[in-house]
Enzyme design. Structure first.
Site, short mmCIF file in Angstrom:
data_model
loop_
_atom_site.label_atom_id
_atom_site.label_comp_id
_atom_site.label_asym_id
_atom_site.label_seq_id
_atom_site.Cartn_x
_atom_site.Cartn_y
_atom_site.Cartn_z
N GLY A 110 41.70 -4.77 -13.64
CA GLY A 110 40.31 -4.30 -13.65
C GLY A 110 39.73 -4.12 -12.26
N GLU A 113 40.89 -0.85 -11.17
CA GLU A 113 40.19 0.12 -12.03
C GLU A 113 38.75 0.35 -11.57
OE1 GLU A 113 41.48 -2.07 -15.55
OE2 GLU A 113 42.35 -0.23 -16.34
C1 HXC Z 1 40.83 -15.30 -14.51
C2 HXC Z 1 41.67 -15.65 -12.39
C3 HXC Z 1 42.14 -14.32 -12.34
C4 HXC Z 1 41.89 -13.46 -13.46
C5 HXC Z 1 42.65 -15.31 -10.50
N1 HXC Z 1 42.00 -16.22 -11.24
N2 HXC Z 1 42.76 -14.15 -11.15
N3 HXC Z 1 41.01 -16.13 -13.48
N4 HXC Z 1 41.26 -14.01 -14.52
N5 HXC Z 1 42.25 -12.18 -13.48
C6 HXC Z 1 41.70 -17.60 -10.89
C7 HXC Z 1 42.93 -18.49 -10.94
O1 HXC Z 1 43.20 -18.90 -12.27
C8 HXC Z 1 42.50 -19.65 -10.05
O2 HXC Z 1 41.62 -20.49 -10.79
C9 HXC Z 1 41.66 -18.95 -8.98
O3 HXC Z 1 41.26 -17.68 -9.54
C10 HXC Z 1 42.45 -18.67 -7.72
O4 HXC Z 1 43.60 -17.96 -8.09
P1 HXC Z 1 45.09 -18.40 -7.63
O5 HXC Z 1 46.03 -17.81 -8.61
O6 HXC Z 1 45.14 -19.86 -7.39
O7 HXC Z 1 45.18 -17.65 -6.22
P2 HXC Z 1 46.50 -17.13 -5.50
O8 HXC Z 1 47.61 -18.14 -5.60
O9 HXC Z 1 46.06 -16.70 -4.15
O10 HXC Z 1 46.96 -15.86 -6.33
C11 HXC Z 1 46.15 -14.72 -6.32
C12 HXC Z 1 46.62 -13.72 -7.43
C13 HXC Z 1 46.66 -14.48 -8.78
C14 HXC Z 1 47.99 -13.18 -7.08
C15 HXC Z 1 45.61 -12.59 -7.44
O11 HXC Z 1 45.42 -15.19 -8.97
C16 HXC Z 1 46.86 -13.57 -9.95
O12 HXC Z 1 47.97 -13.11 -10.22
N6 HXC Z 1 45.75 -13.31 -10.73
C17 HXC Z 1 45.83 -12.49 -11.90
C18 HXC Z 1 45.93 -11.04 -11.52
C19 HXC Z 1 46.06 -10.15 -12.74
O13 HXC Z 1 47.01 -10.27 -13.52
N7 HXC Z 1 45.08 -9.27 -12.95
C20 HXC Z 1 45.03 -8.39 -14.07
C21 HXC Z 1 44.28 -9.07 -15.21
S1 HXC Z 1 44.30 -8.07 -16.66
P3 HXC Z 1 41.76 -22.08 -10.73
O14 HXC Z 1 40.71 -22.55 -11.69
O15 HXC Z 1 43.15 -22.41 -11.12
O16 HXC Z 1 41.45 -22.41 -9.29
C22 HXC Z 1 43.14 -6.90 -16.42
C23 HXC Z 1 42.93 -5.99 -17.59
C24 HXC Z 1 41.77 -5.03 -17.38
O17 HXC Z 1 42.57 -6.80 -15.41
C25 HXC Z 1 41.37 -4.39 -18.68
C26 HXC Z 1 40.70 -5.27 -19.66
C27 HXC Z 1 40.19 -4.56 -20.88
#
Ligand code: HXC
Length: 259
Positions: A110, A113
């Protein structure tokens, strides 16, 4: 509505919108999307604001939709969540003022996006882009399957979406996803400078350029050219067209009034 996850600031004729959930890397939950919706509505109505910069607080731009919120959704709830995000992003895309995304860090799912719904993307050298949704068992749902191909072509969009690969800012520049890559400490200033430069031009002309370019990307060239003729003609009904051309002829500074 009180804003908890979005900050709206004004600096002269420009507005700076900051998505502010740094502890969750600015992940978009429903609450944040609703706040953004409100902010975009306010920006549309605010005649003082002529250009907008969108950025993220902390190390991320937006790390995607909120996975914690999405995890247990059923079909109808998932669809509604997608519709909510799409409604807000489309509103941003069609806002009658240019929006510059200052992508300061992760722009995933997102996050990528929402940046694509902006008019211009400036990226920090630290920015990372990607559509990692298939690794979570979902498709992009906030317009990624539609806008990425329009920005970078179908083959590259399919590669990025099918693999879920995350690319750096230089690669994003190479494939045409971003306009420029900038040192992190200069990113926001450069985005604001560009927004100020745009806001010094005739606002109605800028607004009509945005509408014409957006329309032209979605229709055949004859329809697009005909729309351009209409908006070009419409400019001659504005005071700013008279001012811009008279100032040129009189060799003086122009003073646009957004009329
Ligand atoms: C909820 C999230 C998040 C997300 C990160 N966090 N991304 N929480 N949703 N998309 C949270 C983590 O759980 C963590 O919380 C805190 O933010 C810090 O993240 P870390 O993972 O500890 O940081 P880091 O090790 O630096 O890694 C960064 C990262 C990773 C590579 C960006 O966070 C990651 O892979 N995030 C998800 C990225 C992703 O898959 N995005 C697409 C989502 S689907 P805590 O509480 O543990 O500290 C999407 C669909 C859109 O976007 C359409 C919908 C209809």
């Amino acid at each position: 509505m009180e804003l908890k996850n979005v900050i709206l600031e004004k600096d002269g004729k420009i507005a700076i919108v900051t998505i502010n959930r740094p502890n969750a890397l600015n992940a978009l939950n429903s609450e944040t999307l609703k706040e953004l919706d409100l902010v975009v509505d306010n920006l549309e109505k605010d005649d003082e604001v002529l250009a907008v910069v969108l950025t993220g607080a902390g190390k991320a731009f937006v790390a995607g939709a909120d996975i914690t919120e999405m995890k247990d959704l059923n079909t109808i709830e998932g669809r509604n969540f997608g519709i909510l995000g799409n409604k807000v992003f489309r509103k941003l895309e069609t806002l009658e003022k240019p929006v510059i995304a200052a992508v300061n860090g992760f722009a995933l799912g997102g996050g990528c996006e929402i940046s694509m719904a902006c008019d211009i993307r400036l990226a920090s050298v630290k920015a990372k882009f990607g559509q990692p949704e298939v690794g979570l068992g979902i498709t992009p749902g906030f317009g990624g399957t539609q806008r990425l191909a329009r920005h970078v072509g179908m083959g590259m969009a399919k590669q990025l979406i099918y693999t879920g690969d995350i690319i750096n800012a230089e690669e994003a520049l190479r494939i045409g996803l971003v306009n420029k890559v900038i040192e992190p400490e200069k990113l926001l200033d450069e985005a604001k400078e560009m927004a100020k430069k745009i806001s010094a031009n005739a606002p109605i002309a800028v607004k009509l350029c945005k509408a014409a370019i957006n329309k032209g990307m979605q229709c055949d060239i004859d329809t697009g050219i005909s729309y351009e003729a209409e908006v070009f003609g419409a400019c001659f009904a504005t005071e700013d067209q008279k001012e811009g051309m008279t100032a040129f002829v009189e060799k003086r500074d122009k003073c646009f009034k957004n009329r």
